[in-house]
Scaffold this motif. Structure first.
Motif, PDB file in Angstrom:
ATOM      1  N   LEU A 115      -2.916 -65.281 -57.875  1.00 43.10           N
ATOM      2  CA  LEU A 115      -3.620 -65.347 -56.594  1.00 43.10           C
ATOM      3  C   LEU A 115      -4.282 -64.022 -56.250  1.00 43.10           C
ATOM      4  CD1 LEU A 115      -1.064 -67.476 -54.542  1.00 43.10           C
ATOM      5  CD2 LEU A 115      -3.259 -68.210 -55.504  1.00 43.10           C
ATOM      6  N   ALA A 116      -3.671 -62.912 -56.661  1.00 43.10           N
ATOM      7  CA  ALA A 116      -4.234 -61.610 -56.334  1.00 43.10           C
ATOM      8  C   ALA A 116      -5.401 -61.224 -57.244  1.00 43.10           C
ATOM      9  CB  ALA A 116      -3.150 -60.541 -56.422  1.00 43.10           C
ATOM     10  N   ASN A 117      -5.530 -61.902 -58.385  1.00 38.29           N
ATOM     11  CA  ASN A 117      -6.540 -61.502 -59.363  1.00 38.29           C
ATOM     12  C   ASN A 117      -7.497 -62.624 -59.753  1.00 38.29           C
ATOM     13  OD1 ASN A 117      -5.683 -58.597 -60.404  1.00 38.29           O
ATOM     14  ND2 ASN A 117      -3.799 -59.780 -60.099  1.00 38.29           N
ATOM     15  N   GLN A 118      -7.616 -63.643 -58.898  1.00 36.67           N
ATOM     16  CA  GLN A 118      -8.440 -64.785 -59.254  1.00 36.67           C
ATOM     17  C   GLN A 118      -9.929 -64.463 -59.273  1.00 36.67           C
ATOM     18  OE1 GLN A 118      -8.250 -68.006 -56.244  1.00 36.67           O
ATOM     19  NE2 GLN A 118      -6.958 -66.616 -55.065  1.00 36.67           N
ATOM     20  N   ASP A 119     -10.306 -63.332 -58.711  1.00 38.33           N
ATOM     21  CA  ASP A 119     -11.718 -62.925 -58.790  1.00 38.33           C
ATOM     22  C   ASP A 119     -12.113 -62.556 -60.222  1.00 38.33           C
ATOM     23  OD1 ASP A 119      -9.912 -60.707 -58.398  1.00 38.33           O
ATOM     24  OD2 ASP A 119     -11.668 -59.412 -58.219  1.00 38.33           O
ATOM     25  N   LYS A 120     -11.121 -62.288 -61.089  1.00 37.90           N
ATOM     26  CA  LYS A 120     -11.388 -61.951 -62.488  1.00 37.90           C
ATOM     27  C   LYS A 120     -11.479 -63.193 -63.375  1.00 37.90           C
ATOM     28  CE  LYS A 120      -8.639 -57.698 -62.080  1.00 37.90           C
ATOM     29  NZ  LYS A 120      -7.430 -56.986 -62.609  1.00 37.90           N
ATOM     30  N   GLY A 121     -11.012 -64.320 -62.848  1.00 35.94           N
ATOM     31  CA  GLY A 121     -10.977 -65.562 -63.609  1.00 35.94           C
ATOM     32  C   GLY A 121      -9.846 -66.438 -63.129  1.00 35.94           C
ATOM     33  N   LYS A 122      -9.889 -67.711 -63.506  1.00 36.69           N
ATOM     34  CA  LYS A 122      -8.847 -68.644 -63.043  1.00 36.69           C
ATOM     35  C   LYS A 122      -8.245 -69.415 -64.221  1.00 36.69           C
ATOM     36  CE  LYS A 122      -9.110 -70.315 -58.898  1.00 36.69           C
ATOM     37  NZ  LYS A 122      -9.450 -71.002 -57.635  1.00 36.69           N
ATOM     38  N   HIS A 123      -8.192 -68.773 -65.366  1.00 37.86           N
ATOM     39  CA  HIS A 123      -7.612 -69.422 -66.546  1.00 37.86           C
ATOM     40  C   HIS A 123      -6.305 -68.735 -66.930  1.00 37.86           C
ATOM     41  CE1 HIS A 123      -7.458 -70.259 -71.082  1.00 37.86           C
ATOM     42  NE2 HIS A 123      -7.215 -71.408 -70.474  1.00 37.86           N
ATOM     43  N   LYS A 180      -6.946 -68.821 -80.255  1.00 36.09           N
ATOM     44  CA  LYS A 180      -7.944 -69.868 -80.023  1.00 36.09           C
ATOM     45  C   LYS A 180      -8.100 -70.184 -78.536  1.00 36.09           C
ATOM     46  CE  LYS A 180      -6.970 -72.105 -84.467  1.00 36.09           C
ATOM     47  NZ  LYS A 180      -6.316 -73.292 -85.110  1.00 36.09           N
ATOM     48  N   ALA A 181      -6.999 -70.057 -77.783  1.00 40.82           N
ATOM     49  CA  ALA A 181      -7.034 -70.439 -76.366  1.00 40.82           C
ATOM     50  C   ALA A 181      -7.596 -69.359 -75.461  1.00 40.82           C
ATOM     51  CB  ALA A 181      -5.626 -70.813 -75.905  1.00 40.82           C
ATOM     52  N   LEU A 182      -7.557 -68.103 -75.904  1.00 40.29           N
ATOM     53  CA  LEU A 182      -8.035 -66.998 -75.072  1.00 40.29           C
ATOM     54  C   LEU A 182      -9.521 -67.129 -74.743  1.00 40.29           C
ATOM     55  CD1 LEU A 182      -6.366 -63.715 -76.399  1.00 40.29           C
ATOM     56  CD2 LEU A 182      -6.237 -64.624 -74.073  1.00 40.29           C
ATOM     57  N   ARG A 183      -9.841 -66.867 -73.469  1.00 40.09           N
ATOM     58  CA  ARG A 183     -11.229 -66.892 -73.014  1.00 40.09           C
ATOM     59  C   ARG A 183     -11.521 -65.629 -72.213  1.00 40.09           C
ATOM     60  NH1 ARG A 183     -10.944 -72.842 -70.257  1.00 40.09           N
ATOM     61  NH2 ARG A 183     -11.273 -71.501 -68.428  1.00 40.09           N
ATOM     62  N   ASP A 184     -12.778 -65.415 -71.927  1.00 41.97           N
ATOM     63  CA  ASP A 184     -13.149 -64.234 -71.145  1.00 41.97           C
ATOM     64  C   ASP A 184     -12.554 -64.281 -69.737  1.00 41.97           C
ATOM     65  OD1 ASP A 184     -14.564 -63.238 -73.260  1.00 41.97           O
ATOM     66  OD2 ASP A 184     -16.525 -63.933 -72.543  1.00 41.97           O
ATOM     67  N   ASP A 185     -12.359 -65.509 -69.207  1.00 42.55           N
ATOM     68  CA  ASP A 185     -11.843 -65.632 -67.844  1.00 42.55           C
ATOM     69  C   ASP A 185     -10.327 -65.839 -67.805  1.00 42.55           C
ATOM     70  OD1 ASP A 185     -11.936 -68.190 -68.932  1.00 42.55           O
ATOM     71  OD2 ASP A 185     -12.459 -69.154 -67.024  1.00 42.55           O
ATOM     72  N   THR A 186      -9.640 -65.652 -68.934  1.00 45.24           N
ATOM     73  CA  THR A 186      -8.178 -65.733 -68.942  1.00 45.24           C
ATOM     74  C   THR A 186      -7.619 -64.490 -68.257  1.00 45.24           C
ATOM     75  OG1 THR A 186      -8.219 -66.899 -71.069  1.00 45.24           O
ATOM     76  CG2 THR A 186      -6.108 -65.994 -70.360  1.00 45.24           C
ATOM     77  N   ILE A 187      -6.792 -64.690 -67.237  1.00 45.39           N
ATOM     78  CA  ILE A 187      -6.243 -63.538 -66.514  1.00 45.39           C
ATOM     79  C   ILE A 187      -4.751 -63.358 -66.710  1.00 45.39           C
ATOM     80  CG2 ILE A 187      -8.028 -63.581 -64.725  1.00 45.39           C
ATOM     81  CD1 ILE A 187      -5.857 -64.850 -62.865  1.00 45.39           C
ATOM     82  N   LEU A 188      -4.078 -64.368 -67.269  1.00 46.52           N
ATOM     83  CA  LEU A 188      -2.623 -64.284 -67.382  1.00 46.52           C
ATOM     84  C   LEU A 188      -2.138 -65.123 -68.550  1.00 46.52           C
ATOM     85  CD1 LEU A 188       0.068 -63.319 -66.042  1.00 46.52           C
ATOM     86  CD2 LEU A 188      -0.040 -65.375 -64.619  1.00 46.52           C
ATOM     87  N   VAL A 189      -1.206 -64.564 -69.327  1.00 44.19           N
ATOM     88  CA  VAL A 189      -0.530 -65.291 -70.398  1.00 44.19           C
ATOM     89  C   VAL A 189       0.967 -65.193 -70.135  1.00 44.19           C
ATOM     90  CG1 VAL A 189      -0.036 -65.398 -72.875  1.00 44.19           C
ATOM     91  CG2 VAL A 189      -2.358 -64.848 -72.078  1.00 44.19           C
ATOM     92  N   SER A 190       1.667 -66.316 -70.210  1.00 44.58           N
ATOM     93  CA  SER A 190       3.101 -66.330 -69.947  1.00 44.58           C
ATOM     94  C   SER A 190       3.850 -66.997 -71.092  1.00 44.58           C
ATOM     95  CB  SER A 190       3.397 -67.072 -68.630  1.00 44.58           C
ATOM     96  OG  SER A 190       4.784 -67.098 -68.368  1.00 44.58           O
TER      97      SER A 190
END
Length: 371
Positions: free
Chosen positions: A82-90, A133-143
């Motif tokens: 929520l704090a970083n959604q301006d960087k992307g929403k993936h 393969k799943a990483l995108r430019d708008d990916t902001i978080l990996v868990s």
């Protein structure tokens, strides 16, 4: 009764109980108070934070105390997204995560329009190539979880962290099942957020912590200024002291305990007839968890028989206890129609278990299954 459900929770050790009792009887102050009682409580809080930070080879201000692994996971995932959604929403995670990761991500999808990619096991494992393969430019978080709570499978967190060093995505690791059992140092690996809870390594229930690198995330709880304004609420000092004691004790004998648990696992499996069972999961696993099935044996009936015989084991996550839904982890590994979902049980070990207990269990399983 032989307790073999340590993945669900572990019994507290005498040293932990003693440390907590000392606080309950002689240190009842609020750590935020400025008088002598508050200062004494604040000192105990600082000492506990230092103990945990030392175990993770990090700075004290990177440790945020929480009510457990669920709150730590929710804070990391919802707070950062929520704090970083301006960087992307993936967001990227795996299909075998604990519900305390999957449900917050479902919430972010439904309420805030985030897109979540759920990596599925390939040939029994979560692979680095699937993350690439799943990483995108708008990916902001990996868990990723460090080890799966049902099968013990270890995920490639070191490799994932290395891959993400050149990407904007923050890396969260659910280390609930490995804290106090395997060495894990977030800064050496490259982990940005890491969750843990005390009751998985012989500490009390209702307390945990979130390791957080210096990055921006929203707080879930608002109110007081505790935890440097990152988590409002008077700290649970008694339990925090117990958690610090439990982690310090575990760290002192990390290698010895790991060798001991491997020995218990080998003893148990060698005592079973080789053709009487199959193992679930991959070859890269936490030795504390044994997920196995017995062909033709319904796991619900088998658990009841073992319970009546004095053995406490389970079929999977304690957080889904009381439901009739099959394991989402085994379904991801073998398919929703696999007979393994109805035949498999989970036996989970701790440093307090003995070789005799595992041999007793093997004997009883032979009697029940007739093999």
């Amino acid at each position: 009764m032989v307790y073999l459900d340590n993945t669900a929770t572990t019994p507290m050790t005498p040293a932990v109980i003693e440390a907590m009792t000392a606080v309950m009887t002689d240190n009842f102050g609020n750590p935020s108070s400025i008088h002598v009682y508050g200062r004494k409580a604040s000192q105990a809080l600082r000492t506990s934070r230092q103990t945990i930070a030392h175990a993770l080879k990090t700075e004290v201000r990177r440790i945020i105390f929480t009510s457990g692994g669920t709150e730590a996971n929710n804070t990391a995932l919802k707070g950062y997204a929520l704090a970083n959604q301006d960087k992307g929403k993936h967001i990227i995670t795996t299909a075998i995560e604990h519900p305390s990761v999957l449900e917050p991500l479902h919430y972010l999808q439904e309420k805030f329009g985030f897109e979540v990619t759920y990596l599925r096991p390939e040939k029994g494992s979560i692979t680095l190539s699937s993350l690439q393969k799943a990483l995108r430019d708008d990916t902001i978080l990996v868990s990723f979880m460090h080890a799966n709570n049902e099968t013990g499978d270890l995920l490639p967190i070191e490799e994932a962290a290395a891959l993400l060093k050149t990407h904007q995505a923050a890396f969260h690791v659910d280390a609930v099942q490995t804290m106090g059992k395997l060495p894990i140092y977030p800064e050496e690996i490259g982990i940005d957020l890491l969750s843990a809870t005390a009751h998985k390594f012989h500490g009390p229930k209702g307390v945990g912590f979130l390791y957080a690198a210096p990055l921006h995330f929203d707080s879930l709880l608002h109110g007081g200024e505790q935890e440097e304004n990152r988590r409002a609420s008077t700290e649970n000092l008694v339990s925090i002291v117990g958690m610090a004691q439990a982690l310090a004790d575990s760290q002192l004998q990390l290698k010895e305990n790991l060798t001991y648990i491997r020995g218990l696992r080998d003893t148990f499996l060698e005592a079973l007839a080789p053709d009487s069972y199959y193992l679930n999961g991959s070859s890269q696993h936490l030795p504390h968890v044994i997920n196995l099935g017995f062909p033709g044996q319904n796991n619900g009936i088998l658990l009841t028989q073992l319970d009546l015989a004095g053995f406490a084991v389970s079929t999977g996550s304690a957080c889904t206890a009381g439901t009739v839904d099959p394991s989402h982890v085994l379904a991801s590994l073998y398919g929703h129609d696999s007979v393994r979902l109805q035949e498999s049980i989970r036996i989970s070990l701790s440093k307090l278990n003995t070789q005799s207990e595992l041999l007793q269990l093997a004997k009883k399983l032979k009697e029940i299954t007739g093999k």
